[in-house]
Design an enzyme around this catalytic site. Structure first.
Site, mmCIF file in Angstrom:
data_model
loop_
_atom_site.group_PDB
_atom_site.id
_atom_site.type_symbol
_atom_site.label_atom_id
_atom_site.label_comp_id
_atom_site.label_asym_id
_atom_site.label_seq_id
_atom_site.Cartn_x
_atom_site.Cartn_y
_atom_site.Cartn_z
ATOM 1 N N GLU A 40 0.836 -1.197 0.000
ATOM 2 C CA GLU A 40 0.000 0.000 0.000
ATOM 3 C C GLU A 40 0.877 1.256 0.000
ATOM 4 O OE1 GLU A 40 -3.870 1.547 2.537
ATOM 5 O OE2 GLU A 40 -2.305 0.442 3.590
ATOM 6 N N LYS A 110 -9.869 0.960 -2.574
ATOM 7 C CA LYS A 110 -10.055 0.452 -1.215
ATOM 8 C C LYS A 110 -11.444 0.805 -0.677
ATOM 9 C CE LYS A 110 -7.667 0.690 3.305
ATOM 10 N NZ LYS A 110 -6.552 1.367 4.003
ATOM 11 N N CYS A 151 -5.106 -3.584 2.651
ATOM 12 C CA CYS A 151 -4.835 -3.338 4.061
ATOM 13 C C CYS A 151 -6.043 -3.532 4.983
ATOM 14 C CB CYS A 151 -4.225 -1.947 4.233
ATOM 15 S SG CYS A 151 -3.344 -1.737 5.818
#
Length: 265
Positions: A40, A110, A151
């Protein structure tokens, strides 16, 4: 399929971060990788006031990694970057995927944003500057369906079940997982997502200190569908390899068909 996870310590110098990332991709290619995964925010982890301007898909960040994929002849899952968002206040946290020719074949924004307050340890509100994505993405990587995530998504099992139902056999997690939570939760969650969805999990993390006052856990790893850790990175910048045996995945799904036996969607 040979996989490389590239572990970085990105800081506030974007050019330096990109140079290290390119060097790690070259090491991945030299090591015979078909696919390399970056963490990330590969290009920048530093103070918000000096964050690079957001870019469009196809902008300089994507051009850089498209060229790397093409020159090295490998698939590159290029971590994530700040993509132009829906308004002037927020970006998207976006992972682009490039094939061996440097063609952009998929991008994932995300969905779950890291809004956390741990007194005396962590205060971070990602949603103040990042807009959530809305779409599950399964990308064909070297002919294999990969489910994309980033993440904090790791804590939401319904996302990964959705990806598995949509056909994913590999789940990828570029991350900058905090040390405080990573030491207790990172491996446990990665193995859980692998076991419950009977998928390989490929996780590339940031490692070490990042301004301002953040430390990332690292321990990038590759986990098989039985939950066995095939490879784990040491606590340093570098490249870690493992082979994905898709016949083993098929065998596990046949012998213990928990994914097929589910009663609730």
């Amino acid at each position: 399929m040979r996989i490389a996870v590239c572990q970085l310590n990105s800081r506030d110098d974007r050019d330096a971060n990109l140079k290290v990332a390119r060097d790690l991709l070259a090491r991945a290619a030299d090591g015979g990788a078909d696919v390399a995964v970056l963490p990330e925010y590969t290009d920048y982890l530093g103070p918000g006031r000096t964050t690079p301007a957001p870019e469009q898909l196809g902008g300089p960040y994507c051009e850089f990694f498209a060229e790397a994929a093409r020159d090295l002849g490998i698939w590159v899952l290029a971590g994530s970057f700040h993509e132009e968002g829906p308004d002037s206040e927020r970006t998207f946290n976006t992972m682009p995927v490039f094939d061996r020719t440097g063609t952009l074949v998929a991008a994932y924004r995300k969905i779950h944003l890291y809004d956390v307050e741990i007194p005396g340890r962590v205060s971070y509100q990602e949603s103040k500057t990042v807009a959530p994505g809305t779409e599950l993405v399964v990308a064909p990587v070297e002919g294999v369906p990969w489910g994309l995530s980033i993440c904090y998504d790791l804590r939401f099992p319904e996302l990964y079940r959705g990806l598995a139902i949509a056909g994913a056999t590999v789940l990828v997690v570029p991350a900058a997982f905090m040390q405080h939570t990573g030491r207790d939760h990172w491996e446990v969650l990665l193995r859980a997502r692998a076991i419950e969805n009977q998928c390989y999990v490929v996780a590339a993390g940031q490692i070490g200190d990042h301004d301002p006052g953040r430390t990332c856990f690292g321990r990038s790893m590759i986990v098989d569908p039985w939950g066995t850790v095939l490879a784990q990175a040491p606590d340093t910048v570098g490249v870690t390899f493992a082979e994905l045996d898709l016949s083993r995945l098929d065998r596990i799904r046949q012998e213990l068909p928990s994914l097929a036996n589910r009663r609730l969607d």
